[in-house]
Design a protein around this motif. Structure first.
Motif, mmCIF file in Angstrom:
data_model
loop_
_atom_site.group_PDB
_atom_site.id
_atom_site.type_symbol
_atom_site.label_atom_id
_atom_site.label_comp_id
_atom_site.label_asym_id
_atom_site.label_seq_id
_atom_site.Cartn_x
_atom_site.Cartn_y
_atom_site.Cartn_z
ATOM 1 N N ILE A 30 -8.653 13.808 2.925
ATOM 2 C CA ILE A 30 -8.417 13.924 1.482
ATOM 3 C C ILE A 30 -7.540 12.757 1.037
ATOM 4 N N GLY A 31 -8.113 11.890 0.197
ATOM 5 C CA GLY A 31 -7.358 10.758 -0.338
ATOM 6 C C GLY A 31 -7.734 9.454 0.342
ATOM 7 N N PHE A 32 -8.168 8.490 -0.476
ATOM 8 C CA PHE A 32 -8.612 7.188 0.049
ATOM 9 C C PHE A 32 -7.628 6.108 -0.372
ATOM 10 N N ALA A 68 2.215 -4.052 -1.017
ATOM 11 C CA ALA A 68 1.762 -3.945 0.381
ATOM 12 C C ALA A 68 2.599 -4.776 1.338
ATOM 13 N N GLU A 69 3.883 -4.884 1.042
ATOM 14 C CA GLU A 69 4.775 -5.404 2.075
ATOM 15 C C GLU A 69 4.782 -4.340 3.175
ATOM 16 N N ILE A 70 4.710 -4.776 4.420
ATOM 17 C CA ILE A 70 4.622 -3.815 5.528
ATOM 18 C C ILE A 70 5.767 -4.097 6.494
ATOM 19 N N GLU A 202 -14.820 10.603 -6.915
ATOM 20 C CA GLU A 202 -14.787 11.607 -7.989
ATOM 21 C C GLU A 202 -14.928 13.007 -7.407
ATOM 22 N N SER A 203 -14.238 13.203 -6.308
ATOM 23 C CA SER A 203 -14.293 14.469 -5.571
ATOM 24 C C SER A 203 -12.866 14.932 -5.305
ATOM 25 N N ARG A 204 -12.483 15.979 -5.971
ATOM 26 C CA ARG A 204 -11.092 16.455 -5.898
ATOM 27 C C ARG A 204 -10.972 17.651 -4.961
ATOM 28 N N ALA A 240 -3.044 12.664 0.448
ATOM 29 C CA ALA A 240 -3.203 12.681 -1.010
ATOM 30 C C ALA A 240 -1.996 12.146 -1.766
ATOM 31 N N GLY A 241 -1.115 11.422 -1.081
ATOM 32 C CA GLY A 241 0.017 10.793 -1.763
ATOM 33 C C GLY A 241 1.142 11.779 -2.067
ATOM 34 N N GLY A 242 2.095 11.338 -2.878
ATOM 35 C CA GLY A 242 3.286 12.132 -3.168
ATOM 36 C C GLY A 242 3.168 12.918 -4.465
ATOM 37 N N LEU A 275 0.866 20.846 -1.849
ATOM 38 C CA LEU A 275 0.623 22.235 -2.276
ATOM 39 C C LEU A 275 -0.449 22.899 -1.415
ATOM 40 N N MET A 276 -1.487 22.145 -1.061
ATOM 41 C CA MET A 276 -2.533 22.727 -0.195
ATOM 42 C C MET A 276 -1.952 23.091 1.167
ATOM 43 N N GLY A 277 -1.096 22.203 1.680
ATOM 44 C CA GLY A 277 -0.458 22.492 2.967
ATOM 45 C C GLY A 277 0.428 23.726 2.872
ATOM 46 N N ALA A 473 13.608 0.231 2.807
ATOM 47 C CA ALA A 473 13.257 -1.195 2.738
ATOM 48 C C ALA A 473 11.798 -1.265 2.314
ATOM 49 N N SER A 474 11.451 -2.211 1.475
ATOM 50 C CA SER A 474 10.054 -2.367 1.085
ATOM 51 C C SER A 474 9.236 -2.579 2.350
ATOM 52 N N GLY A 475 8.137 -1.894 2.433
ATOM 53 C CA GLY A 475 7.278 -2.009 3.610
ATOM 54 C C GLY A 475 7.306 -0.764 4.470
ATOM 55 N N MET A 476 8.354 0.066 4.266
ATOM 56 C CA MET A 476 8.439 1.267 5.095
ATOM 57 C C MET A 476 7.394 2.293 4.691
ATOM 58 N N SER A 477 6.943 2.249 3.450
ATOM 59 C CA SER A 477 6.021 3.284 2.998
ATOM 60 C C SER A 477 4.570 2.928 3.338
ATOM 61 N N VAL A 478 4.176 1.712 3.039
ATOM 62 C CA VAL A 478 2.820 1.303 3.427
ATOM 63 C C VAL A 478 2.731 1.225 4.955
ATOM 64 N N GLY A 479 3.822 0.777 5.587
ATOM 65 C CA GLY A 479 3.844 0.742 7.053
ATOM 66 C C GLY A 479 3.655 2.130 7.631
ATOM 67 N N ASP A 480 4.427 3.065 7.113
ATOM 68 C CA ASP A 480 4.372 4.456 7.578
ATOM 69 C C ASP A 480 3.007 5.088 7.279
ATOM 70 N N ALA A 481 2.507 4.892 6.058
ATOM 71 C CA ALA A 481 1.231 5.519 5.676
ATOM 72 C C ALA A 481 0.086 4.999 6.557
ATOM 73 N N THR A 482 0.054 3.695 6.769
ATOM 74 C CA THR A 482 -1.057 3.140 7.559
ATOM 75 C C THR A 482 -0.923 3.505 9.035
HETATM 76 C C1 LIG Z 1 4.168 -0.567 -7.849
HETATM 77 C C2 LIG Z 1 4.392 -0.114 -6.438
HETATM 78 C C3 LIG Z 1 4.758 -1.040 -5.468
HETATM 79 C C4 LIG Z 1 4.975 -0.619 -4.158
HETATM 80 N N1 LIG Z 1 5.235 -1.556 -3.200
HETATM 81 C C5 LIG Z 1 5.336 -1.160 -1.916
HETATM 82 C C6 LIG Z 1 5.445 -2.116 -0.879
HETATM 83 O O1 LIG Z 1 5.388 -3.326 -1.092
HETATM 84 N N2 LIG Z 1 5.582 -1.668 0.399
HETATM 85 C C7 LIG Z 1 5.638 -0.330 0.689
HETATM 86 O O2 LIG Z 1 5.783 0.033 1.853
HETATM 87 N N3 LIG Z 1 5.481 0.596 -0.265
HETATM 88 C C8 LIG Z 1 5.303 0.216 -1.550
HETATM 89 N N4 LIG Z 1 5.085 1.152 -2.506
HETATM 90 C C9 LIG Z 1 4.927 2.561 -2.093
HETATM 91 C C10 LIG Z 1 3.583 2.731 -1.405
HETATM 92 O O3 LIG Z 1 2.593 1.999 -2.101
HETATM 93 C C11 LIG Z 1 3.105 4.181 -1.309
HETATM 94 O O4 LIG Z 1 4.164 5.032 -0.972
HETATM 95 C C12 LIG Z 1 2.018 4.284 -0.232
HETATM 96 O O5 LIG Z 1 1.053 3.292 -0.450
HETATM 97 C C13 LIG Z 1 1.390 5.660 -0.253
HETATM 98 O O6 LIG Z 1 0.222 5.656 0.535
HETATM 99 P P1 LIG Z 1 -0.625 6.991 0.697
HETATM 100 O O7 LIG Z 1 -1.820 6.652 1.481
HETATM 101 O O8 LIG Z 1 0.253 8.087 1.167
HETATM 102 O O9 LIG Z 1 -1.037 7.392 -0.783
HETATM 103 P P2 LIG Z 1 -2.001 6.654 -1.817
HETATM 104 O O10 LIG Z 1 -2.240 5.238 -1.462
HETATM 105 O O11 LIG Z 1 -1.467 6.942 -3.168
HETATM 106 O O12 LIG Z 1 -3.380 7.425 -1.621
HETATM 107 C C14 LIG Z 1 -3.520 8.771 -2.006
HETATM 108 C C15 LIG Z 1 -4.919 8.970 -2.568
HETATM 109 O O13 LIG Z 1 -5.174 10.371 -2.650
HETATM 110 C C16 LIG Z 1 -5.935 10.631 -3.813
HETATM 111 N N5 LIG Z 1 -5.791 12.057 -4.119
HETATM 112 C C17 LIG Z 1 -4.688 12.712 -4.542
HETATM 113 N N6 LIG Z 1 -4.942 14.022 -4.656
HETATM 114 C C18 LIG Z 1 -6.243 14.205 -4.294
HETATM 115 C C19 LIG Z 1 -7.080 15.348 -4.211
HETATM 116 N N7 LIG Z 1 -6.631 16.568 -4.497
HETATM 117 N N8 LIG Z 1 -8.369 15.177 -3.830
HETATM 118 C C20 LIG Z 1 -8.846 13.929 -3.532
HETATM 119 N N9 LIG Z 1 -8.100 12.817 -3.590
HETATM 120 C C21 LIG Z 1 -6.798 12.960 -3.955
HETATM 121 C C22 LIG Z 1 -5.352 9.691 -4.839
HETATM 122 O O14 LIG Z 1 -6.238 9.461 -5.910
HETATM 123 C C23 LIG Z 1 -5.097 8.440 -3.981
HETATM 124 O O15 LIG Z 1 -6.200 7.570 -4.014
HETATM 125 C C24 LIG Z 1 4.852 0.761 -3.814
HETATM 126 C C25 LIG Z 1 4.465 1.679 -4.786
HETATM 127 C C26 LIG Z 1 4.214 1.259 -6.083
HETATM 128 C C27 LIG Z 1 3.733 2.252 -7.085
#
Ligand SMILES: Cc1cc2nc3c(=O)[nH]c(=O)nc-3n(C[C@H](O)[C@H](O)[C@H](O)COP(=O)(O)OP(=O)(O)OC[C@H]3O[C@@H](n4cnc5c(N)ncnc54)[C@H](O)[C@@H]3O)c2cc1C
Length: 497
Positions: A30-32, A68-70, A202-204, A240-242, A275-277, A473-482
């Motif tokens: 869930i979530g791309f 996307a600083e990592i 377009e699938s929630r 699905a992000g935060g 919430l689903m979790g 630090a910038s990069g911890m979130s994209v680093g962690d997520a990937t």
């Molecule tokens: C402007 C900006 C700059 C940033 N710069 C940095 C940076 O340089 N380095 C860094 O580490 N972090 C950075 N961050 C933070 C970082 O981008 C995010 O925390 C991280 O990318 C989150 O990744 P994710 O895969 O968890 O979520 P996301 O990349 O947000 O992916 C979640 C996906 O889930 C989808 N989704 C949500 N709910 C549903 C559902 N019910 N059904 C189907 N799909 C759903 C969403 O549409 C979304 O596409 C930045 C954030 C912002 C906003």
């Protein structure tokens, strides 16, 4: 299936109530965004059939909006760190991250992240993510050149050098401008497509499906106004992000940050994965914490200035990362009616040409007294602060807050003050740092600390590496997520079914 009852994330559907599966797969993701893409790549590489559901009409999420600083290093150093003359050490990286998050840190995740950071760098470059063998030496929030390596946190700012040797670990993609996020997601999206993953836009996702043993066996997804039942034989991965776009959740879980900050992220950051979790008994952690920032540089010359409260007192070393300053300003100076950044003409520099801050000039003065009057500070307060600061700065010292000598020089007339008070113009962006409790493997835990069979999560749907803005630090979130997205994909794909 067309249900007349409103399907809610807090009410999982029972598989015993389902007489038809619309999609049958091994792993449903869930979530791309960054986490979901990496989970899909790894699960497919492990031989699983993968279906990926994204509510938007394209991949990306907040990852594509980001710079996307990592954050990567340790293990002797990435190729870029080495090319730039840095030898990084895993234990040093670990010590730094521990110092960043203290008791809030998840030791198992930190260790996994640091020990495998070089491998993660190589995995990304193997997919074609480009990093130039160069360093950006200036103090910046993001690299606007195609240079790679930069300090993106508090590594050089007190008290962190006492805990770990400062090493730059922010890796910026090789692309001009603030375009790292779109490029990263383009590359990851192509890698997902190359692997034959079934992508459903377009699938929630609405809620999880559980069996009689409380195991997660699928997910309900709304497509074209219809609810479909997706069977996921090996598991569902929530990426699905935060929840920064969900005002109600922010008010409930992170009330400190419900104070007029600007949420940054994609519209899908509504906490639906969390919430689903929770709906199937998952525990949450760190829900009260958010990333927040006071982005007062660039221009980096503003770092020579001082931040003061309404008593004319400093409260932090101004060479910290903008997130630490934002956090400190918000939490520790909460009762201060005003926050000012006081500088001089040289420090003001290119502020009007290049800044993300948006703060107005609150006052100017040829003398400290004049500025003090314009800012309506207690008589003598700024004079006391600035005289003391300048006296020590001339000697390269900051006995009060330990700002590094690199950023110390006396502030000289004429003076200028920027109004950094929340609600009076400046940009205070935020996003959430709490989420589902999970193991490094991506397995989600219930409130008893046990693994919920069939449920995985990664990225900002979980509480990962970054736990506070203070240590961020910038990069911890994209680093962690990937990185943890990858592990979740590997783990789910291997699960017996
Ligand atoms: C402007 C900006 C700059 C940033 N710069 C940095 C940076 O340089 N380095 C860094 O580490 N972090 C950075 N961050 C933070 C970082 O981008 C995010 O925390 C991280 O990318 C989150 O990744 P994710 O895969 O968890 O979520 P996301 O990349 O947000 O992916 C979640 C996906 O889930 C989808 N989704 C949500 N709910 C549903 C559902 N019910 N059904 C189907 N799909 C759903 C969403 O549409 C979304 O596409 C930045 C954030 C912002 C906003």
């Amino acid at each position: 299936m067309n249900s007349s009852n409103k399907t809610s994330p807090s009410h999982p559907r029972l598989s015993s109530d389902i007489n038809h599966w619309d999609i049958d797969t091994d792993v449903a993701i869930i979530g791309f965004g960054g986490a979901g893409a990496c989970a899909a790549i790894e699960a497919a590489d492990a031989g699983a059939k993968v279906d990926l559901f994204e509510l938007a009409s394209a991949s990306g999420g907040s990852t594509a909006l980001s710079s996307a600083e990592i954050y990567m290093g340790g293990n002797g150093g990435t190729a870029v760190q080495q090319a730039c003359g840095y030898s990084d050490d895993t234990e040093n990286m670990l010590s730094y991250l521990r110092a960043c998050f203290g008791n809030q840190a998840d030791e198992a995740k930190l260790r996994s992240y640091c020990e495998n950071s070089l491998n993660h760098y190589q995995w990304l470059t193997g997919l074609g993510v480009p990093f130039k063998m160069s360093e950006l030496k200036e103090r910046a929030i993001m690299a606007l050149t195609d240079d790679c390596l930069l300090y993106t946190g508090n590594e050089k700012a007190y008290p962190f050098p006492e805990a770990a040797q400062p090493i730059p670990r922010g890796h910026n993609l090789e692309i001009e401008g603030d375009n790292g996020g779109p490029l990263l997601m383009k590359i990851l999206t192509e890698a997902v497509a190359d692997r034959g993953v079934n992508v459903h836009y377009e699938s929630r996702a609405l809620t999880l499906i559980i069996d009689d043993n409380q195991e997660v066996v699928g997910v309900v997804v709304r497509v074209d106004q219809e609810e479909i039942n997706v069977r996921a034989r090996r598991g569902v991965i929530l990426c699905a992000g935060g929840f920064c776009m969900n005002e109600e959740m922010v008010r409930k879980y992170a009330p400190t940050f419900d104070c007029g900050l600007t949420p940054i992220g994609n519209p899908g950051d509504t906490g639906s994965g969390i919430l689903m979790g929770q709906g199937v008994g998952a525990a949450t952690v760190n829900m009260h914490e958010c990333f927040v920032s006071l982005p007062y540089y660039p221009p980096s010359s503003l770092t020579y200035g001082i931040l003061i409260n309404d008593k004319g007192q400093r409260f932090i070393n101004e060479d910290c990362y903008h997130g630490r300053v934002g956090y400190n300003t918000l939490l520790e100076q909460r009762n201060s009616k005003r926050i000012y950044l006081v500088t001089d003409v040289a420090g003001y520099g290119d502020y009007e040409k290049m800044s993300y801050l948006g703060a107005q000039v609150a006052g100017t003065g040829d003398t400290i007294e004049e500025l003090e009057g314009e800012l309506e500070l207690p008589a003598g307060s700024l004079d006391y602060t600035l005289s003391s600061y300048n006296r020590h700065a001339a000697e390269g010292q900051d006995p009060s807050y330990h700002k590094s000598a690199e950023w110390l020089r006396p502030i000289e007339a004429p003076y200028v003050a920027l109004d950094c008070t929340l609600g009076r113009g400046p940009f205070y962006p935020f996003f959430t740092l709490g989420g589902l409790d999970s193991l490094p493997t991506g397995e989600v835990l219930n409130t008893g600390g046990e693994v919920i069979a069939g449920l995985y999560a990664a990225g900002r749907t979980t509480a990962g590496i970054p736990r506070t803005a203070s240590g961020y630090a910038s990069g911890m979130s994209v680093g962690d997520a990937t990185y943890f997205g990858r592990l979740a994909g590997q783990t789910a794909a291997k699960r017996d079914c």
